[in-house]
Design a protein around this motif. Structure first.
Motif, PDB file in Angstrom:
ATOM      1  N   GLY A  84       0.852  -1.424  -0.302  1.00 15.36           N
ATOM      2  CA  GLY A  84      -0.494  -0.215   0.504  1.00 15.36           C
ATOM      3  C   GLY A  84       0.664   1.153   0.001  1.00 15.36           C
ATOM      4  O   GLY A  84       1.901   0.870   0.711  1.00 15.36           O
ATOM      5  N   ASP A  86       0.421   2.973   1.709  1.00 12.51           N
ATOM      6  CA  ASP A  86       1.045   3.639   3.811  1.00 12.51           C
ATOM      7  C   ASP A  86       2.710   3.088   4.042  1.00 12.51           C
ATOM      8  O   ASP A  86       3.078   3.889   4.907  1.00 12.51           O
ATOM      9  N   TYR A 111      -5.310  13.659   5.271  1.00 12.28           N
ATOM     10  CA  TYR A 111      -5.109  12.718   5.585  1.00 12.28           C
ATOM     11  C   TYR A 111      -3.930  12.294   6.828  1.00 12.28           C
ATOM     12  O   TYR A 111      -2.712  12.788   6.948  1.00 12.28           O
ATOM     13  N   TYR A 114       0.561  10.597   7.809  1.00 15.23           N
ATOM     14  CA  TYR A 114       1.866  11.237   7.616  1.00 15.23           C
ATOM     15  C   TYR A 114       1.857  11.223   8.677  1.00 15.23           C
ATOM     16  O   TYR A 114       2.613  10.786   9.854  1.00 15.23           O
ATOM     17  N   CYS A 154      -1.090  15.983  -0.466  1.00 13.38           N
ATOM     18  CA  CYS A 154      -1.519  15.068  -1.212  1.00 13.38           C
ATOM     19  C   CYS A 154      -2.511  15.781  -2.220  1.00 13.38           C
ATOM     20  O   CYS A 154      -2.991  16.637  -1.751  1.00 13.38           O
ATOM     21  N   ASN A 158      -6.967  14.042   0.178  1.00 12.33           N
ATOM     22  CA  ASN A 158      -8.002  13.727   1.190  1.00 12.33           C
ATOM     23  C   ASN A 158      -7.722  14.450   3.084  1.00 12.33           C
ATOM     24  O   ASN A 158      -6.759  14.699   3.558  1.00 12.33           O
ATOM     25  N   ASP A 185       1.007  12.793  -2.676  1.00 11.47           N
ATOM     26  CA  ASP A 185       0.194  11.529  -2.780  1.00 11.47           C
ATOM     27  C   ASP A 185      -0.730  12.289  -3.609  1.00 11.47           C
ATOM     28  O   ASP A 185      -2.235  12.140  -3.447  1.00 11.47           O
ATOM     29  N   ALA A 187      -3.171   9.151  -4.380  1.00  5.39           N
ATOM     30  CA  ALA A 187      -3.440   8.309  -4.056  1.00  5.39           C
ATOM     31  C   ALA A 187      -5.170   8.199  -5.458  1.00  5.39           C
ATOM     32  O   ALA A 187      -5.369   7.111  -5.403  1.00  5.39           O
ATOM     33  N   TYR A 188      -5.677   9.308  -5.611  1.00  9.66           N
ATOM     34  CA  TYR A 188      -6.908   9.718  -5.899  1.00  9.66           C
ATOM     35  C   TYR A 188      -6.323  10.175  -7.614  1.00  9.66           C
ATOM     36  O   TYR A 188      -7.238  10.679  -7.992  1.00  9.66           O
ATOM     37  N   THR A 212      -1.681   4.257  -5.680  1.00  8.36           N
ATOM     38  CA  THR A 212      -2.293   2.796  -4.710  1.00  8.36           C
ATOM     39  C   THR A 212      -2.812   1.717  -5.909  1.00  8.36           C
ATOM     40  O   THR A 212      -4.005   2.717  -6.439  1.00  8.36           O
ATOM     41  N   SER A 214      -6.157   0.778  -4.019  1.00  7.08           N
ATOM     42  CA  SER A 214      -6.636   0.701  -3.595  1.00  7.08           C
ATOM     43  C   SER A 214      -7.921   1.610  -3.991  1.00  7.08           C
ATOM     44  O   SER A 214      -9.095   1.184  -3.559  1.00  7.08           O
ATOM     45  N   LYS A 215      -7.697   2.784  -4.876  1.00  6.02           N
ATOM     46  CA  LYS A 215      -8.667   3.137  -5.338  1.00  6.02           C
ATOM     47  C   LYS A 215      -9.752   3.189  -6.224  1.00  6.02           C
ATOM     48  O   LYS A 215     -10.416   2.029  -6.798  1.00  6.02           O
ATOM     49  N   ARG A 223      -4.124  -4.374  -1.211  1.00 10.15           N
ATOM     50  CA  ARG A 223      -2.763  -3.450   0.222  1.00 10.15           C
ATOM     51  C   ARG A 223      -1.416  -3.538  -1.366  1.00 10.15           C
ATOM     52  O   ARG A 223      -0.752  -4.530  -0.856  1.00 10.15           O
ATOM     53  N   CYS A 224      -1.700  -3.448  -2.477  1.00  9.34           N
ATOM     54  CA  CYS A 224       0.014  -2.541  -3.004  1.00  9.34           C
ATOM     55  C   CYS A 224      -0.421  -1.176  -3.077  1.00  9.34           C
ATOM     56  O   CYS A 224      -1.876  -0.233  -3.651  1.00  9.34           O
TER      57      CYS A 224
END
Ligand code: PLP
Length: 365
Positions: A84, A86, A111, A114, A154, A158, A185, A187-188, A212, A214-215, A223-224
């Motif tokens: 992840g 994370d 988020y 951090y 981020c 988020n 970050d 992520a999205y 990620t 994950s989204k 978890r990658c």
């Protein structure tokens, strides 16, 4: 007399004081409608193809790295895969920040990991709140760079859902040049792909990008996550990463998710999710319980309610689980809502309308 030894006294002081990150799963709830972790509402269907579970996996599975490099338009040496995004947040702290000497910086509300990761590693945190328009306070950041080795930004952020102004990002990268890493970050980012900053890697040796599956790839349970950076930064991170960060089945599925078909499917998911977001935003704006529906570039929206506590608790009791953001600085009465399927959006709207519908209350009396 036998005195009871308190094992906590052996723990590091910062760990004794640490308030762990309250992930959506840890917060619990008895949900039928999970709208609190920015997950995709339906599981994608993958079959395992790799059966050599008696062997340790590759540390950095070549197919996963190559396919993500192709997807991001980078060289494989510029990509690291981890448990992840994370894990990547932690690896950066371990590589770049010396406990008791260096500091890290981030801009709340943002988020939570951090801060939790910095706390766990004993790294000083400089928190520079965003301005009223949720953009970076560049002057305050510039004035607080002393000892800072790592900056997390981020974007899209988020939980607010907004993008950080690219000109401000460049300014931070310039301010931090030769002194600190700037980790953006993303992520999205698949929900606003035109804003990705991978092309900037050629000009900013201190830029790191977090990604990620994950989204938008709908694989939070896998978890990658990925780190994109210069080959030198990736080499440093490879010094501290666990020997086998990705289980064989994880690498197997990640490689499949990153094929051309996988990426096409992801893009279709994003289009559908964005439609649902627009629908949900439009319907929520009609509700008497809603004060503000903030714009979003992501798979969630932040909503300011007239009485967020009542909405949160009533929906929670009905099994509709949202994410409470009222304790975050500047987010009084705000709840974060993940965009679910169209049916889930409709169920949510119905439940909120019922809460504000006086005829319903009269019936109950
Ligand atoms: C902004 C942001 N970064 C990172 C993560 C963690 O991603 P992963 O599931 O890859 O660890 C999340 C998860 O919610 C997130 O919202």
């Amino acid at each position: 007399m036998n005195t009871v030894f308190d094992i906590n006294s052996l723990a590091r002081e910062n760990i004794r004081k640490l308030v762990p990150y309250m992930s959506a799963r840890r917060l619990g709830g008895n949900g039928t409608l999970w709208l609190n972790a920015n997950e995709y509402p339906v599981s994608p269907d993958f079959q395992l193809t790799e059966n050599s579970l008696n062997r340790y996996p590759e540390c950095q599975p070549a197919a996963v790295i190559q396919r993500y490099a192709n997807y991001a338009g980078l060289q494989p040496e510029q990509v690291l895969v981890s448990r992840g995004a994370d894990e990547s947040i932690e690896l950066l702290l371990r590589v770049f920040c010396e406990p008791g000497r260096d500091a890290m910086l981030f801009c709340p509300p943002t988020y939570g990991m951090y801060s939790v990761s910095a706390e766990a590693f004993g790294i000083e945190q400089k928190k520079i709140p965003v301005k009223a328009d949720w953009q970076l306070d560049l002057a305050a950041i510039e004035n607080n760079l002393e000892r800072v080795k790592l900056i997390y930004i981020c974007s899209p952020n988020n939980p607010t859902g907004n993008l950080v102004d690219p000109a401000a990002l460049r300014k931070i990268l310039d301010l931090a040049r030769n002194r600190a890493i700037v980790a953006i970050d993303e992520a999205y980012i698949e929900f606003c792909p035109q804003q990705d900053t991978t092309r900037w890697l050629q000009n900013y040796p201190n830029l790191v990008i977090l990604r990620t599956l994950s989204k938008a790839f709908a694989l939070a349970g896998l978890r990658c996550g990925f780190t994109l950076a210069s080959a030198d930064i990736i080499k440093l991170m490879l010094k501290v990463i666990a020997p086998y960060p990705l289980a064989t089945p994880v690498a197997d599925i990640a490689a499949q998710a990153l094929t051309e078909t996988g990426i096409r499917t992801m893009r279709a998911r994003v289009a559908e999710n964005t439609d649902n977001r627009l629908y949900l935003q439009q319907e929520l704006r009609k509700s008497a319980l809603v004060e503000t529906v903030y714009p979003s570039e992501t798979n969630y929206i932040l909503v300011k309610f007239t009485d967020a506590e009542k909405v949160f608790k009533s929906l929670w009791d009905q099994g509709i689980i949202l994410r409470d953001q009222r304790k975050q600085p500047g987010l009084e009465n705000c709840l974060r809502i993940t965009i679910g399927s169209r049916d889930e959006c409709e169920q949510l709207i119905n439940a909120i309308n019922e809460l504000s519908n006086p005829s319903q209350q009269i019936k109950e009396i």
